[in-house]
Write a protein that holds these residues in place. Sequence first.
Motif, PDB file in Angstrom:
ATOM      1  N   PRO A 149       0.829  -1.212   0.000  1.00  0.00           N
ATOM      2  CA  PRO A 149       0.000   0.000   0.000  1.00  0.00           C
ATOM      3  C   PRO A 149       0.860   1.257   0.000  1.00  0.00           C
ATOM      4  O   PRO A 149       1.879   1.322   0.689  1.00  0.00           O
ATOM      5  CB  PRO A 149      -0.819  -0.114   1.291  1.00  0.00           C
ATOM      6  CG  PRO A 149      -0.081  -1.097   2.139  1.00  0.00           C
ATOM      7  CD  PRO A 149       0.587  -2.041   1.192  1.00  0.00           C
ATOM      8  N   SER A 150       0.457   2.245  -0.794  1.00  0.00           N
ATOM      9  CA  SER A 150       1.282   3.447  -0.967  1.00  0.00           C
ATOM     10  C   SER A 150       1.408   4.261   0.316  1.00  0.00           C
ATOM     11  O   SER A 150       2.390   5.000   0.486  1.00  0.00           O
ATOM     12  CB  SER A 150       0.683   4.331  -2.072  1.00  0.00           C
ATOM     13  OG  SER A 150      -0.647   4.708  -1.747  1.00  0.00           O
ATOM     14  N   ASP A 151       0.439   4.140   1.247  1.00  0.00           N
ATOM     15  CA  ASP A 151       0.535   4.950   2.460  1.00  0.00           C
ATOM     16  C   ASP A 151       1.677   4.518   3.369  1.00  0.00           C
ATOM     17  O   ASP A 151       2.037   5.224   4.311  1.00  0.00           O
ATOM     18  CB  ASP A 151      -0.787   4.942   3.228  1.00  0.00           C
ATOM     19  CG  ASP A 151      -1.203   3.537   3.669  1.00  0.00           C
ATOM     20  OD1 ASP A 151      -0.521   2.565   3.280  1.00  0.00           O
ATOM     21  OD2 ASP A 151      -2.213   3.416   4.390  1.00  0.00           O
ATOM     22  N   ILE A 152       2.277   3.362   3.074  1.00  0.00           N
ATOM     23  CA  ILE A 152       3.439   2.922   3.844  1.00  0.00           C
ATOM     24  C   ILE A 152       4.592   3.904   3.675  1.00  0.00           C
ATOM     25  O   ILE A 152       5.446   4.050   4.549  1.00  0.00           O
ATOM     26  CB  ILE A 152       3.860   1.503   3.415  1.00  0.00           C
ATOM     27  CG1 ILE A 152       2.776   0.496   3.805  1.00  0.00           C
ATOM     28  CG2 ILE A 152       5.185   1.090   4.052  1.00  0.00           C
ATOM     29  CD1 ILE A 152       2.467   0.461   5.288  1.00  0.00           C
ATOM     30  N   ARG A 153       4.620   4.620   2.551  1.00  0.00           N
ATOM     31  CA  ARG A 153       5.689   5.601   2.331  1.00  0.00           C
ATOM     32  C   ARG A 153       5.638   6.734   3.353  1.00  0.00           C
ATOM     33  O   ARG A 153       6.622   7.447   3.551  1.00  0.00           O
ATOM     34  CB  ARG A 153       5.588   6.183   0.921  1.00  0.00           C
ATOM     35  CG  ARG A 153       5.857   5.163  -0.175  1.00  0.00           C
ATOM     36  CD  ARG A 153       6.116   5.847  -1.499  1.00  0.00           C
ATOM     37  NE  ARG A 153       6.385   4.873  -2.548  1.00  0.00           N
ATOM     38  CZ  ARG A 153       7.540   4.268  -2.734  1.00  0.00           C
ATOM     39  NH1 ARG A 153       8.543   4.540  -1.933  1.00  0.00           N
ATOM     40  NH2 ARG A 153       7.696   3.404  -3.723  1.00  0.00           N
ATOM     41  N   ASN A 154       4.490   6.934   3.988  1.00  0.00           N
ATOM     42  CA  ASN A 154       4.352   8.016   4.958  1.00  0.00           C
ATOM     43  C   ASN A 154       4.516   7.540   6.398  1.00  0.00           C
ATOM     44  O   ASN A 154       4.309   8.315   7.328  1.00  0.00           O
ATOM     45  CB  ASN A 154       2.979   8.679   4.791  1.00  0.00           C
ATOM     46  CG  ASN A 154       2.784   9.268   3.407  1.00  0.00           C
ATOM     47  OD1 ASN A 154       3.701   9.880   2.861  1.00  0.00           O
ATOM     48  ND2 ASN A 154       1.613   9.081   2.830  1.00  0.00           N
ATOM     49  N   ALA A 155       4.851   6.273   6.575  1.00  0.00           N
ATOM     50  CA  ALA A 155       4.964   5.723   7.931  1.00  0.00           C
ATOM     51  C   ALA A 155       6.119   6.368   8.688  1.00  0.00           C
ATOM     52  O   ALA A 155       7.207   6.557   8.137  1.00  0.00           O
ATOM     53  CB  ALA A 155       5.148   4.205   7.863  1.00  0.00           C
ATOM     54  N   LYS A 156       5.892   6.696   9.954  1.00  0.00           N
ATOM     55  CA  LYS A 156       6.906   7.337  10.791  1.00  0.00           C
ATOM     56  C   LYS A 156       7.000   6.644  12.140  1.00  0.00           C
ATOM     57  O   LYS A 156       5.985   6.282  12.731  1.00  0.00           O
ATOM     58  CB  LYS A 156       6.557   8.810  11.012  1.00  0.00           C
ATOM     59  CG  LYS A 156       6.495   9.642   9.741  1.00  0.00           C
ATOM     60  CD  LYS A 156       6.099  11.072  10.081  1.00  0.00           C
ATOM     61  CE  LYS A 156       5.986  11.929   8.817  1.00  0.00           C
ATOM     62  NZ  LYS A 156       5.551  13.310   9.155  1.00  0.00           N
TER      63      LYS A 156
END
Length: 302
Positions: free
Chosen positions: A114-121
């Motif tokens: 999923p592309s939102d993994i790129r925003n994981a912090k």
Amino acid sequence: MENLGNRLAEYLNSKNLTEDYRRLLNGALKDPDVQKFLKENSDSINPNALSTSAASIYEFYNNKNHASELSKGYYPKLIVNNHNIEVAYYPNERTQSKEKRDQYETGFVLMDMPSDIRNAKLDDYGGSGRQDALGKALDFIDNYLNQKNFVPGLYLAGDFGVGKTYLLGAIANELFKKDIHTTMMHFPTFAVEMKNSIGTNSVLAKVNKIKGAEILMLDDIGADSMSSWIRDEVLGVILQYRMQENLPTFFSSNFSMKELEKHLAINQRGEEEPVKAKRIMERVRYLSREVIVTGPNRRFEK
């Protein structure tokens, strides 16, 4: 020293130039950026190379106001090189942003994730049942950055929705800040792609691309039943190479390591192959350290 701008103007007027070209060159000399540059650098510019200087100034002025296809995305800047005026081109904000995105795409490769993994912090990762996993993640990053010896990855085990995949993405993003590249992939989807690659004879190329990743993260391993071929000739080859080369590998799974070994021991035909499963798990245990992640299923939280 005689004003270089005046000398350039006299030079242009002394040449047999067309009226339009002379007008354009004189316009370039009146440009505020050109005048500022000449004022600041007159002492270091060769006054005998007026033709070269004039051409460079016009190139700067022209591309500053009318970017060509070649210079689009970059801005020109006058510089002094070996006492001559030259034009250098630097990426503008839009190009810099694109270059950063391209660099990120290369440094953090997501395969069927999923592309939102790129925003994981890591700063956003916390809560009940997650503290041990977060601590182990921080320990890995610190050890990997500061130790020369092999640092095993993590095997994140836990129920659906407790944040295992998110934590992997957060670790990858933190590593990217230190120019460490990560490949993260959804293993069940990758296994299907490997089967489809048999007909195109591209299995080996894809396996070779994956196995040498600086940091490899295999998400959702054990989610589906695994054929003997995928287990031994794909997963086994990848893990064997990474074990030999001491390359950190991360896993996420709904199974504990002990449960995964039992799962891998049964192939798609229902046959038991405990020795082969044990061989795979020896590599998994060498490459990673098990961490149990608990807590509520956050996929249903609003």
